[in-house]
Design an enzyme around this catalytic site. Structure first.
Site, PDB file in Angstrom:
ATOM      1  CD  GLN A   1      -1.742   0.136   3.510  1.00  0.00           C
ATOM      2  OE1 GLN A   1      -2.756   0.736   3.210  1.00  0.00           O
ATOM      3  NE2 GLN A   1      -1.558  -0.371   4.710  1.00  0.00           N
ATOM      4  CG  LEU A   2       4.937   3.510   1.719  1.00  0.00           C
ATOM      5  CD1 LEU A   2       4.316   4.899   1.874  1.00  0.00           C
ATOM      6  CD2 LEU A   2       6.031   3.291   2.759  1.00  0.00           C
TER       7      LEU A   2
ATOM      8  CE1 TYR B   1       6.443 -13.407   7.076  1.00  0.00           C
ATOM      9  CE2 TYR B   1       5.553 -12.092   8.865  1.00  0.00           C
ATOM     10  CZ  TYR B   1       5.636 -13.291   8.188  1.00  0.00           C
ATOM     11  OH  TYR B   1       4.916 -14.379   8.617  1.00  0.00           O
ATOM     12  CB  THR B   2       3.236  -6.079   6.798  1.00  0.00           C
ATOM     13  OG1 THR B   2       2.600  -6.691   5.665  1.00  0.00           O
ATOM     14  CG2 THR B   2       4.236  -5.053   6.335  1.00  0.00           C
TER      15      THR B   2
ATOM     16  CB  THR C   1       6.619  -0.554  12.711  1.00  0.00           C
ATOM     17  OG1 THR C   1       5.421  -0.712  13.469  1.00  0.00           O
ATOM     18  CG2 THR C   1       7.650  -1.503  13.283  1.00  0.00           C
TER      19      THR C   1
ATOM     20  CE1 TYR D   1       6.038  -5.702  10.657  1.00  0.00           C
ATOM     21  CE2 TYR D   1       5.245  -4.449  12.547  1.00  0.00           C
ATOM     22  CZ  TYR D   1       5.561  -4.517  11.209  1.00  0.00           C
ATOM     23  OH  TYR D   1       5.408  -3.401  10.410  1.00  0.00           O
TER      24      TYR D   1
ATOM     25  CD1 TRP E   1      -1.364   1.941  14.732  1.00  0.00           C
ATOM     26  CD2 TRP E   1      -3.419   2.711  15.110  1.00  0.00           C
ATOM     27  NE1 TRP E   1      -1.673   1.664  16.043  1.00  0.00           N
ATOM     28  CE2 TRP E   1      -2.918   2.127  16.301  1.00  0.00           C
ATOM     29  CE3 TRP E   1      -4.703   3.274  15.121  1.00  0.00           C
ATOM     30  CZ2 TRP E   1      -3.662   2.088  17.481  1.00  0.00           C
ATOM     31  CZ3 TRP E   1      -5.428   3.238  16.300  1.00  0.00           C
ATOM     32  CH2 TRP E   1      -4.919   2.641  17.462  1.00  0.00           C
TER      33      TRP E   1
HETATM   34  N1  LIG Z   1       0.596  -1.402   7.508  1.00  0.00           N
HETATM   35  C1  LIG Z   1       0.778  -0.776   8.666  1.00  0.00           C
HETATM   36  O1  LIG Z   1      -0.171  -0.522   9.437  1.00  0.00           O
HETATM   37  C2  LIG Z   1       2.157  -0.330   9.065  1.00  0.00           C
HETATM   38  C3  LIG Z   1       2.328   0.288  10.305  1.00  0.00           C
HETATM   39  C4  LIG Z   1       3.606   0.707  10.668  1.00  0.00           C
HETATM   40  C5  LIG Z   1       4.690   0.513   9.798  1.00  0.00           C
HETATM   41  N2  LIG Z   1       4.478  -0.121   8.619  1.00  0.00           N
HETATM   42  C6  LIG Z   1       5.638  -0.300   7.725  1.00  0.00           C
HETATM   43  O2  LIG Z   1       5.379   0.450   6.549  1.00  0.00           O
HETATM   44  C7  LIG Z   1       5.989  -0.179   5.428  1.00  0.00           C
HETATM   45  C8  LIG Z   1       4.962  -0.346   4.306  1.00  0.00           C
HETATM   46  O3  LIG Z   1       3.889  -1.145   4.795  1.00  0.00           O
HETATM   47  P1  LIG Z   1       2.658  -1.535   3.863  1.00  0.00           P
HETATM   48  O4  LIG Z   1       1.442  -1.523   4.705  1.00  0.00           O
HETATM   49  O5  LIG Z   1       2.699  -0.740   2.594  1.00  0.00           O
HETATM   50  O6  LIG Z   1       3.042  -3.047   3.564  1.00  0.00           O
HETATM   51  P2  LIG Z   1       2.317  -4.101   2.604  1.00  0.00           P
HETATM   52  O7  LIG Z   1       1.115  -3.501   1.958  1.00  0.00           O
HETATM   53  O8  LIG Z   1       2.177  -5.359   3.385  1.00  0.00           O
HETATM   54  O9  LIG Z   1       3.399  -4.300   1.471  1.00  0.00           O
HETATM   55  C9  LIG Z   1       4.625  -4.910   1.733  1.00  0.00           C
HETATM   56  C10 LIG Z   1       5.159  -5.416   0.424  1.00  0.00           C
HETATM   57  O10 LIG Z   1       6.431  -6.030   0.689  1.00  0.00           O
HETATM   58  C11 LIG Z   1       6.573  -7.061  -0.237  1.00  0.00           C
HETATM   59  N3  LIG Z   1       7.537  -8.083   0.182  1.00  0.00           N
HETATM   60  C12 LIG Z   1       7.442  -8.961   1.212  1.00  0.00           C
HETATM   61  N4  LIG Z   1       8.493  -9.793   1.196  1.00  0.00           N
HETATM   62  C13 LIG Z   1       9.290  -9.416   0.148  1.00  0.00           C
HETATM   63  C14 LIG Z   1      10.506  -9.884  -0.375  1.00  0.00           C
HETATM   64  N5  LIG Z   1      11.163 -10.926   0.162  1.00  0.00           N
HETATM   65  N6  LIG Z   1      11.025  -9.256  -1.461  1.00  0.00           N
HETATM   66  C15 LIG Z   1      10.371  -8.222  -2.026  1.00  0.00           C
HETATM   67  N7  LIG Z   1       9.211  -7.736  -1.581  1.00  0.00           N
HETATM   68  C16 LIG Z   1       8.668  -8.332  -0.487  1.00  0.00           C
HETATM   69  C17 LIG Z   1       5.180  -7.684  -0.336  1.00  0.00           C
HETATM   70  O11 LIG Z   1       5.062  -8.352  -1.558  1.00  0.00           O
HETATM   71  P3  LIG Z   1       4.299  -9.777  -1.640  1.00  0.00           P
HETATM   72  O12 LIG Z   1       2.912  -9.485  -1.190  1.00  0.00           O
HETATM   73  O13 LIG Z   1       4.439 -10.132  -3.060  1.00  0.00           O
HETATM   74  O14 LIG Z   1       5.037 -10.676  -0.691  1.00  0.00           O
HETATM   75  C18 LIG Z   1       4.280  -6.461  -0.246  1.00  0.00           C
HETATM   76  O15 LIG Z   1       3.882  -6.019  -1.513  1.00  0.00           O
HETATM   77  C19 LIG Z   1       6.583  -1.484   5.970  1.00  0.00           C
HETATM   78  O16 LIG Z   1       7.953  -1.269   6.251  1.00  0.00           O
HETATM   79  C20 LIG Z   1       5.846  -1.724   7.264  1.00  0.00           C
HETATM   80  O17 LIG Z   1       6.615  -2.464   8.181  1.00  0.00           O
HETATM   81  C21 LIG Z   1       3.247  -0.541   8.225  1.00  0.00           C
END
Ligand SMILES: NC(=O)c1ccc[n+]([C@@H]2O[C@H](COP(=O)([O-])OP(=O)(O)OC[C@H]3O[C@@H](n4cnc5c(N)ncnc54)[C@H](OP(=O)(O)O)[C@@H]3O)[C@@H](O)[C@H]2O)c1
Length: 286
Positions: free
Chosen positions: A11-12, A60-61, A100, A124, A149
């Site tokens: 999503q980001l 890895y989320t 995070t 995580y 969030w």
């Molecule tokens: N979502 C939240 O509420 C939240 C809160 C705080 C911080 N964050 C941080 O914000 C950042 C963005 O989060 P997001 O919500 O956009 O995450 P997301 O939607 O889960 O997207 C993460 C992406 O990482 C990819 N990925 C996972 N393993 C991989 C690998 N080995 N090689 C290449 N790509 C890989 C996934 O691809 P596949 O699906 O193909 O595996 C997925 O497209 C992350 O660093 C997360 O830790 C998120």
């Protein structure tokens, strides 16, 4: 400006791709075109493309699954961050990484500052903290943005889950004893672009999150109130407030993970995410 973006289906990353200036050259990689846990593949990609900036939006989320898939979580959130940061450093590219609020244990009584000691309670959170430390050791100029969030029109997130459940049930119970800051991923993307555009590059840890802290229950209330204004025929479910103890999950969550945005506002002139405005803006697209 040449940008190498990882995790491009997340999503980001989606929000970043929507907002990058048109004259920037982008290589957007996903897990099938670049598995970031493959050190050699990362090195080849970075050396071949020669980006000015590597932005790691991959992670890895799956917070609860990580409690069992410890090696997988650490491979992506820690080992792979080291590969990316080292490769970026080798070619003198900048490295921007996202972390995070789950690096904190939630015992604070006031907003966490970037200088507060992390103490993650979940696998995580531990894997993300390891990633921060590895990024900073492999690339002295690495910049890390911790956020919390996240929601957006893309991917899976709390807002979309609440709207789906509202369509399926008359009544919902939501946890009222965990407090944090919702953050619109589009605002975070704009903040990251501002960081890249800053001519005097900075390093280290920054916090970027929403401007108003709420419990998950209050966030759900805001989602439903907004939906009832913007979605014709939306049926508001009955919302019950419950303690987290009634919803035991594999991974412990911080009870309080409000973060202080002061440093990123001061250094890059970006404002905290006005998440209520963002909710209004995207509600029609969900
Ligand atoms: N979502 C939240 O509420 C939240 C809160 C705080 C911080 N964050 C941080 O914000 C950042 C963005 O989060 P997001 O919500 O956009 O995450 P997301 O939607 O889960 O997207 C993460 C992406 O990482 C990819 N990925 C996972 N393993 C991989 C690998 N080995 N090689 C290449 N790509 C890989 C996934 O691809 P596949 O699906 O193909 O595996 C997925 O497209 C992350 O660093 C997360 O830790 C998120």
């Amino acid at each position: 400006m040449r940008i190498l973006l990882t995790g491009s289906k997340g999503q980001l990353a989606h929000c970043l791709r929507d907002r990058l200036p048109e004259n920037w050259e982008l290589i957007a990689t996903d897990s099938s075109s670049l598995n970031i846990t493959d050190a050699q593949a990362v090195k080849n990609m970075v050396h071949n493309f020669q980006p000015d900036v590597v932005v790691n939006a991959a992670a890895y989320t799956a917070v609860d699954k990580a409690e069992e898939q410890i090696d997988e979580a650490f491979a992506v959130n820690a080992g792979a961050v080291h590969h990316l940061a080292s490769a970026a450093h080798e070619i003198h590219a900048r490295f921007i990484h996202v972390s995070t609020d789950y690096v904190f244990d939630g015992s604070n009584k006031s907003a966490y500052r970037t200088t507060d000691a992390p103490n993650p309670q979940s696998v995580y959170g531990k894997s993300k903290l390891a990633g921060e430390l590895l990024a900073l050791s492999a690339h002295p100029e690495a910049l890390i943005v911790r956020t919390s969030w996240l929601f957006s029109e893309y991917g899976n997130n709390f807002v979309k889950t609440m709207l789906r459940l509202a369509g399926e049930r008359d009544s919902l119970s939501v946890v009222n004893d965990q407090t944090g800051n919702p953050t619109y991923a589009g605002d975070l993307a704009a903040a990251i672009i501002a960081v890249i555009e800053e001519t005097e590059p900075r390093r280290g840890i920054y916090h970027y999150c929403g401007d108003k802290s709420v419990s998950w229950y209050e966030f759900a209330q805001a989602v439903f109130q907004t939906a009832s204004r913007y979605i014709e025929g939306f049926k508001m479910p009955e919302l019950k407030s419950v303690p987290g103890s009634e919803y035991p999950l594999p991974a412990p969550r911080p009870a309080y993970s409000v973060m202080d945005n002061h440093k990123i506002e001061r250094d890059f002139g970006v404002k905290a995410s006005d998440w209520q405005k963002a909710l209004n803006d995207i509600m029609g697209k969900l």
